[in-house]
Write a protein that holds these residues in place. Structure first.
Motif, short mmCIF file in Angstrom:
data_model
loop_
_atom_site.label_atom_id
_atom_site.label_comp_id
_atom_site.label_asym_id
_atom_site.label_seq_id
_atom_site.Cartn_x
_atom_site.Cartn_y
_atom_site.Cartn_z
N LEU A 1 22.78 -20.07 61.91
CA LEU A 1 21.35 -19.79 61.85
C LEU A 1 20.96 -19.36 60.44
O LEU A 1 19.84 -19.60 60.00
CB LEU A 1 20.98 -18.69 62.84
N SER A 2 21.86 -18.69 59.77
CA SER A 2 21.71 -18.29 58.38
C SER A 2 23.09 -18.37 57.74
O SER A 2 24.04 -18.82 58.38
CB SER A 2 21.13 -16.88 58.27
N ARG A 3 23.22 -17.89 56.54
CA ARG A 3 24.50 -17.97 55.84
C ARG A 3 25.59 -17.14 56.53
O ARG A 3 26.77 -17.45 56.41
CB ARG A 3 24.32 -17.51 54.40
N THR A 4 25.22 -16.09 57.25
CA THR A 4 26.21 -15.20 57.85
C THR A 4 26.11 -15.04 59.36
O THR A 4 26.93 -14.36 59.95
CB THR A 4 26.11 -13.80 57.22
N VAL A 5 25.12 -15.65 60.02
CA VAL A 5 24.91 -15.48 61.46
C VAL A 5 25.01 -16.83 62.16
O VAL A 5 24.40 -17.81 61.73
CB VAL A 5 23.54 -14.83 61.74
N THR A 6 25.78 -16.85 63.27
CA THR A 6 25.94 -18.08 64.04
C THR A 6 25.64 -17.85 65.51
O THR A 6 25.71 -16.74 66.01
CB THR A 6 27.38 -18.61 63.96
N VAL A 7 25.32 -18.93 66.20
CA VAL A 7 25.32 -18.98 67.65
C VAL A 7 26.55 -19.81 68.00
O VAL A 7 26.75 -20.88 67.42
CB VAL A 7 24.04 -19.65 68.20
N GLU A 8 27.38 -19.30 68.93
CA GLU A 8 28.66 -19.94 69.20
C GLU A 8 28.86 -20.24 70.69
O GLU A 8 29.43 -19.44 71.42
CB GLU A 8 29.79 -19.06 68.68
N PRO A 9 28.39 -21.40 71.16
CA PRO A 9 28.71 -21.80 72.53
C PRO A 9 30.17 -22.28 72.61
O PRO A 9 30.67 -22.87 71.65
CB PRO A 9 27.74 -22.95 72.80
N ALA A 10 30.82 -22.00 73.73
CA ALA A 10 32.21 -22.41 73.88
C ALA A 10 32.57 -22.57 75.35
O ALA A 10 31.95 -21.97 76.23
CB ALA A 10 33.14 -21.38 73.24
N MET A 11 33.59 -23.37 75.61
CA MET A 11 34.22 -23.48 76.92
C MET A 11 35.59 -22.85 76.81
O MET A 11 36.25 -22.97 75.77
CB MET A 11 34.38 -24.95 77.34
N TYR A 12 36.03 -22.18 77.88
CA TYR A 12 37.34 -21.52 77.83
C TYR A 12 38.09 -21.66 79.13
O TYR A 12 37.51 -21.93 80.18
CB TYR A 12 37.17 -20.03 77.49
N TYR A 13 39.41 -21.50 79.03
CA TYR A 13 40.27 -21.46 80.20
C TYR A 13 41.28 -20.35 79.97
O TYR A 13 41.94 -20.31 78.94
CB TYR A 13 40.99 -22.79 80.42
N ASN A 14 41.40 -19.43 80.93
CA ASN A 14 42.38 -18.35 80.87
C ASN A 14 43.37 -18.54 82.02
O ASN A 14 42.98 -18.52 83.18
CB ASN A 14 41.71 -16.99 80.98
N GLN A 15 44.63 -18.73 81.69
CA GLN A 15 45.69 -18.94 82.67
C GLN A 15 46.39 -17.62 82.95
O GLN A 15 46.98 -17.02 82.06
CB GLN A 15 46.71 -19.95 82.14
N SER A 16 46.30 -17.16 84.21
CA SER A 16 46.98 -15.93 84.61
C SER A 16 48.49 -16.17 84.64
O SER A 16 48.94 -17.21 85.13
CB SER A 16 46.49 -15.48 85.99
N LEU A 17 49.25 -15.20 84.16
CA LEU A 17 50.70 -15.32 84.18
C LEU A 17 51.32 -14.72 85.44
O LEU A 17 52.52 -14.86 85.66
CB LEU A 17 51.30 -14.65 82.94
N THR A 18 50.51 -14.05 86.28
CA THR A 18 51.06 -13.42 87.48
C THR A 18 50.49 -13.98 88.78
O THR A 18 51.18 -14.01 89.79
CB THR A 18 50.82 -11.90 87.47
N ASP A 19 49.23 -14.41 88.80
CA ASP A 19 48.60 -14.84 90.05
C ASP A 19 47.59 -15.95 89.73
O ASP A 19 46.60 -15.72 89.04
CB ASP A 19 47.89 -13.66 90.72
N GLN A 20 47.84 -17.15 90.24
CA GLN A 20 47.00 -18.31 89.94
C GLN A 20 45.53 -18.07 90.29
O GLN A 20 44.63 -18.61 89.67
CB GLN A 20 47.53 -19.53 90.70
N ASP A 21 45.24 -17.24 91.30
CA ASP A 21 43.85 -16.97 91.68
C ASP A 21 43.07 -16.25 90.60
O ASP A 21 41.84 -16.22 90.64
CB ASP A 21 43.80 -16.14 92.98
N TYR A 22 43.74 -15.65 89.63
CA TYR A 22 43.05 -14.96 88.55
C TYR A 22 42.85 -15.84 87.32
O TYR A 22 42.29 -15.39 86.33
CB TYR A 22 43.79 -13.68 88.17
N SER A 23 43.30 -17.08 87.37
CA SER A 23 43.03 -18.02 86.28
C SER A 23 41.55 -18.37 86.32
O SER A 23 40.93 -18.40 87.38
CB SER A 23 43.87 -19.29 86.44
N LYS A 24 40.96 -18.63 85.15
CA LYS A 24 39.51 -18.80 85.10
C LYS A 24 39.12 -19.85 84.07
O LYS A 24 39.63 -19.89 82.97
CB LYS A 24 38.85 -17.48 84.74
N PHE A 25 38.15 -20.69 84.47
CA PHE A 25 37.50 -21.64 83.58
C PHE A 25 36.05 -21.23 83.47
O PHE A 25 35.43 -20.86 84.48
CB PHE A 25 37.60 -23.06 84.15
#
Length: 162
Positions: free
Chosen positions: A128-152
């Motif tokens: 938006l300016s030299r130092t400010v951004t808008v940052e849309p993103a997609m993410y996936y978090n894979q749980s290492l202990t319980d698959q039900d806690y993985s999230k997209f």
């Protein structure tokens, strides 16, 4: 004429972005995660807040620390703390990231659960300016202990580059 103006605007955005992804620059990126669009087997709705901060160790490569919290529709809350990396492609603002987080869940019925997740994200830093951004993103978090806690999910944040 319209195409020429768009090309010039894209070129100017690329030039301003280039200076911000240099070694020894700092960034802070608070964001809202979920936005009602994240889903996991455990939680049907989640709205979260996350903040990341870090430094560019090399041009286009940042080391980050992050902290976050989720508010869930049934009252189960999650807090997290972690670290990650982010790589920006060709000075355009497109990035990929990876992170490791330690999560603590407090349940509305009492009790708690600890979890560790490995995450990946793809996003774009739109200046938006030299130092400010808008940052849309997609993410996936894979749980290492319980698959039900993985999230997209999808998140939108603001970046501040120093």
């Amino acid at each position: 004429m319209k195409k020429l103006l768009i090309c010039i605007a894209v070129l100017l955005c690329t030039v301003t972005a280039q200076a911000q992804f240099e070694q020894n620059k700092w960034l802070i990126t608070p964001s809202i995660t979920g936005l009602g669009m994240s889903y996991s087997g455990q939680d049907k709705f989640s709205l979260g807040f996350e903040a990341e901060g870090g430094v560019f160790l090399k041009d286009n490569f940042a080391l980050l620390i992050n902290a976050g919290a989720d508010i869930k529709d049934r009252g189960d809350d999650r807090t997290s703390l972690g670290a990650g990396v982010r790589y920006y492609f060709d000075q355009t603002g497109i990035y990929i990231g990876s992170k490791f987080k330690y999560d603590n869940y407090d349940f509305y019925t009492g009790g708690h659960k600890n979890d560790a997740t490995l995450g990946a994200e793809v996003g774009y830093a739109f200046f938006l300016s030299r130092t400010v951004t808008v940052e849309p993103a997609m993410y996936y978090n894979q749980s290492l202990t319980d698959q039900d806690y993985s999230k997209f999910g999808v998140k939108i944040g603001f970046g501040f580059y120093f």
